[in-house]
Write a protein that holds these residues in place. Structure first.
Motif, short mmCIF file in Angstrom:
data_model
loop_
_atom_site.label_atom_id
_atom_site.label_comp_id
_atom_site.label_asym_id
_atom_site.label_seq_id
_atom_site.Cartn_x
_atom_site.Cartn_y
_atom_site.Cartn_z
N ASN A 141 -49.84 41.85 -0.83
CA ASN A 141 -50.47 41.31 0.33
C ASN A 141 -51.51 42.44 0.86
O ASN A 141 -51.81 42.19 2.19
N VAL A 146 -48.25 41.32 6.13
CA VAL A 146 -48.00 40.72 6.40
C VAL A 146 -47.18 39.73 6.91
O VAL A 146 -47.13 40.12 8.02
N GLN A 200 -45.09 34.39 5.45
CA GLN A 200 -45.10 35.11 4.30
C GLN A 200 -43.34 35.43 4.24
O GLN A 200 -42.42 35.05 3.24
N LEU A 231 -43.51 41.96 -1.17
CA LEU A 231 -44.00 41.38 -1.15
C LEU A 231 -45.58 42.32 -0.40
O LEU A 231 -46.17 41.30 -0.43
N THR A 276 -40.28 32.83 3.09
CA THR A 276 -40.61 32.47 1.94
C THR A 276 -39.49 33.30 1.22
O THR A 276 -39.23 32.04 0.52
#
Length: 210
Positions: free
Chosen positions: A26, A30, A34, A22, A37
């Protein structure tokens, strides 16, 4: 056939791998939302912080190996809506030799001031009207990503408009570099000079050398 249950350690390792993926998607940083999720709750996030798996950059933002990251990559990830301006933009155009002590960025005047309260990298925000913020912006390669910066012509008008914010030596160095730049657009410079209400300054400090 029954599904093989993962041990607590295996679940942790899988979640760490998901966090890494993740973050890579990004720009290395993050937001709390986020992480949610990935099926994490606030308590789980806190556990990862306490274990040193992730670091809290500031309220609501997390990273891995934060202080090893390049400043450019952090800026691009945390302030994608902002525009490099003044000394920072001059440095990106090689109009200034030394990287500024603080990164100067233009931001929407309605942006929360708390966003810029970070220890690393040091950031100097300049708040401006939304319509003025986007005037003359272009995208450039910045670290491993891209970021908005003012075009050279708009930038020169800005440093003349706000010359009291700059060191005199830096201002003169930047003006000389622009004058020597073969890719400058004088017609565009004059257009922005009218928009930024610095036409007389541009004519006096730049025009005499052209």
């Amino acid at each position: 056939m029954s599904e093989i249950k993962m041990t607590r350690q295996e679940k942790k390792e899988r979640q760490i791998a998901e966090i890494q993926d993740l973050m890579e998607q990004n720009g290395g940083i993050v937001k709390t939302a986020q992480l949610y999720t990935l099926g994490m709750d606030y308590r789980r996030i806190q556990t990862f912080v306490e274990d040193g798996v992730i670091e809290r950059v500031k309220n609501g933002y997390y990273a891995m190996n934060y202080y090893k990251k390049r400043e450019e990559d952090i800026l691009a990830a945390m302030f994608p809506d902002c525009v490099l301006s003044m000394e920072s933009a001059l440095y990106c155009y090689h109009y200034l030799k030394n990287r500024p002590f603080k990164w100067t960025i233009a931001v929407d005047k309605n942006t929360s001031k708390s966003r810029f309260k970070i220890d690393y990298p040091l950031v100097q925000p300049y708040y401006t009207e939304p319509e003025v913020l986007q005037m003359g912006t272009i995208k450039i390669s910045f670290g491993n990503s891209q970021m908005s910066v003012y075009c050279k012509e708009r930038l020169i008008c800005d440093i003349l408009k706000y010359e009291n914010r700059m060191e005199r030596e830096d201002l003169q160095q930047a003006l000389r570099a622009f004058i020597m730049d073969k890719d400058k657009d004088i017609a565009k410079l004059l257009e922005y000079a009218k928009e930024r209400k610095v036409l007389s300054k541009v004519r006096n400090q730049v025009g005499v050398w052209l």
